[in-house]
Design a protein around this motif. Structure first.
Motif, PDB file in Angstrom:
ATOM      1  N   SER A  18      -8.574   2.867  14.234  1.00 49.69           N
ATOM      2  CA  SER A  18      -7.110   2.833  14.111  1.00 49.69           C
ATOM      3  C   SER A  18      -6.650   3.261  12.719  1.00 49.69           C
ATOM      4  O   SER A  18      -5.475   3.573  12.514  1.00 49.69           O
ATOM      5  CB  SER A  18      -6.592   1.422  14.412  1.00 49.69           C
ATOM      6  OG  SER A  18      -6.863   0.550  13.328  1.00 49.69           O
ATOM      7  N   LEU A  19      -7.597   3.264  11.788  1.00 49.19           N
ATOM      8  CA  LEU A  19      -7.225   3.514  10.396  1.00 49.19           C
ATOM      9  C   LEU A  19      -7.576   4.903   9.878  1.00 49.19           C
ATOM     10  O   LEU A  19      -7.320   5.226   8.719  1.00 49.19           O
ATOM     11  CB  LEU A  19      -7.862   2.454   9.488  1.00 49.19           C
ATOM     12  CG  LEU A  19      -7.409   1.014   9.754  1.00 49.19           C
ATOM     13  CD1 LEU A  19      -8.197   0.035   8.913  1.00 49.19           C
ATOM     14  CD2 LEU A  19      -5.916   0.859   9.497  1.00 49.19           C
ATOM     15  N   VAL A  20      -8.176   5.739  10.738  1.00 49.82           N
ATOM     16  CA  VAL A  20      -8.574   7.075  10.258  1.00 49.82           C
ATOM     17  C   VAL A  20      -7.387   7.932   9.860  1.00 49.82           C
ATOM     18  O   VAL A  20      -7.528   8.858   9.059  1.00 49.82           O
ATOM     19  CB  VAL A  20      -9.402   7.890  11.283  1.00 49.82           C
ATOM     20  CG1 VAL A  20     -10.865   7.533  11.179  1.00 49.82           C
ATOM     21  CG2 VAL A  20      -8.885   7.713  12.674  1.00 49.82           C
ATOM     22  N   TRP A  21      -6.235   7.664  10.413  1.00 55.24           N
ATOM     23  CA  TRP A  21      -5.066   8.489  10.113  1.00 55.24           C
ATOM     24  C   TRP A  21      -4.263   7.950   8.942  1.00 55.24           C
ATOM     25  O   TRP A  21      -3.174   8.434   8.653  1.00 55.24           O
ATOM     26  CB  TRP A  21      -4.171   8.616  11.335  1.00 55.24           C
ATOM     27  CG  TRP A  21      -4.916   9.111  12.527  1.00 55.24           C
ATOM     28  CD1 TRP A  21      -5.355   8.377  13.580  1.00 55.24           C
ATOM     29  CD2 TRP A  21      -5.331  10.454  12.785  1.00 55.24           C
ATOM     30  NE1 TRP A  21      -6.026   9.176  14.472  1.00 55.24           N
ATOM     31  CE2 TRP A  21      -6.030  10.447  14.004  1.00 55.24           C
ATOM     32  CE3 TRP A  21      -5.194  11.660  12.083  1.00 55.24           C
ATOM     33  CZ2 TRP A  21      -6.589  11.614  14.548  1.00 55.24           C
ATOM     34  CZ3 TRP A  21      -5.744  12.804  12.627  1.00 55.24           C
ATOM     35  CH2 TRP A  21      -6.437  12.775  13.837  1.00 55.24           C
ATOM     36  N   GLY A  22      -4.802   6.913   8.306  1.00 58.95           N
ATOM     37  CA  GLY A  22      -4.102   6.331   7.176  1.00 58.95           C
ATOM     38  C   GLY A  22      -3.903   4.831   7.350  1.00 58.95           C
ATOM     39  O   GLY A  22      -4.241   4.279   8.399  1.00 58.95           O
ATOM     40  N   PRO A  23      -3.382   4.172   6.309  1.00 55.44           N
ATOM     41  CA  PRO A  23      -3.220   2.719   6.329  1.00 55.44           C
ATOM     42  C   PRO A  23      -2.310   2.248   7.457  1.00 55.44           C
ATOM     43  O   PRO A  23      -1.456   3.000   7.933  1.00 55.44           O
ATOM     44  CB  PRO A  23      -2.561   2.425   4.974  1.00 55.44           C
ATOM     45  CG  PRO A  23      -2.887   3.591   4.109  1.00 55.44           C
ATOM     46  CD  PRO A  23      -2.930   4.761   5.037  1.00 55.44           C
ATOM     47  N   LEU A  24      -2.553   1.032   7.862  1.00 51.68           N
ATOM     48  CA  LEU A  24      -1.760   0.406   8.920  1.00 51.68           C
ATOM     49  C   LEU A  24      -1.844  -1.093   8.702  1.00 51.68           C
ATOM     50  O   LEU A  24      -2.846  -1.591   8.204  1.00 51.68           O
ATOM     51  CB  LEU A  24      -2.364   0.763  10.273  1.00 51.68           C
ATOM     52  CG  LEU A  24      -1.472   1.063  11.476  1.00 51.68           C
ATOM     53  CD1 LEU A  24      -0.426   2.099  11.147  1.00 51.68           C
ATOM     54  CD2 LEU A  24      -2.320   1.511  12.655  1.00 51.68           C
TER      55      LEU A  24
END
Lengths: 115, 115
Positions: A18-24
């Motif tokens: 879920s975090l490969v596209w950036g922070p969450l």
DNA sequence: GTACGATACCTAAATGAACAAGGTATCGGT
DNA sequence: ACCGATACCTTGTTCATTTAGGTATCGTAC
């Protein structure tokens, strides 16, 4: 019933992904997984937050407080280099296991390794 | 590390599947799963036997003592009607979950349900 | 203005599957 | 006579997940 979920043990992998596209932030991670899986994988909060803390302790994630788009306080998680590496390993491992399970599910008796 | 196996929670399914072609004893079930998965899924005996007892209690399996091909005493397990039904359900459920996990593993941000 | 659902975080107790590590006994082969 | 494979089992431990709570803020509807 713990473990009765067929995707037990996959939670870490889902979170990392879920975090490969950036922070969450935590809540957003749960929501993203639920939506991306078409509501099939629903992560309990009682599993999600401990998992995030566990994974941060292992050095796969780091966290920073910030503001959401709607101006609310939230703790944003992001992948460390170690976490990214672990994601790749676990993804491959999952594919292997899924293939193995599928082999068994379609396996017949006397499928011996022909010598 | 319990649960770190990505196929946790799949054991029951694997066992049920091992019996569709007819009765098999515990040791043979473990061997069949190991071989059919090309040695990738290796069931610990400490997980296998309790699982068999648990599943028998749930009415998915029945057992009868008999003799192996090599004339050894062994407890042969076979599927009940309930077990066969459960196998079908769980197989479908597993496929669904595997698909859902794969969705997440290849999912991108902003894959919202377009309204 | 206040009630409510959604957002956002968290924890503590109970559950229970799987692991680790033992144990028994039989059989075939060396 | 011993060893490895077969065949069964249990007990204690670990630890992820569930269950079931808790806090607080925000926007919206009444």
């Amino acid at each position: 019933m713990p473990g009765s979920n067929l995707f037990s043990g996959t939670l870490d992998l889902l979170i990392l992904r879920s975090l490969v596209w950036g922070p969450l932030h935590g809540y957003g991670i749960g929501r993203w997984i639920r939506r991306t899986s078409s509501e099939i994988l629903s992560i309990e909060e009682g599993a999600l937050y401990p998992a995030l803390h566990r994974m941060q302790k292992k050095g796969w994630l780091k966290s920073d407080w910030g503001l959401t788009e709607t101006r609310r306080q939230a703790k944003f998680y992001s992948l460390t280099d170690l976490g990214r590496e672990h994601l790749n390993q676990e993804t491959q491992r999952w594919e292997e296991h899924a293939t193995a399970v599928r082999s068994v599910l379609s396996g017949s008796r006397e499928a011996e390794t022909t010598p």
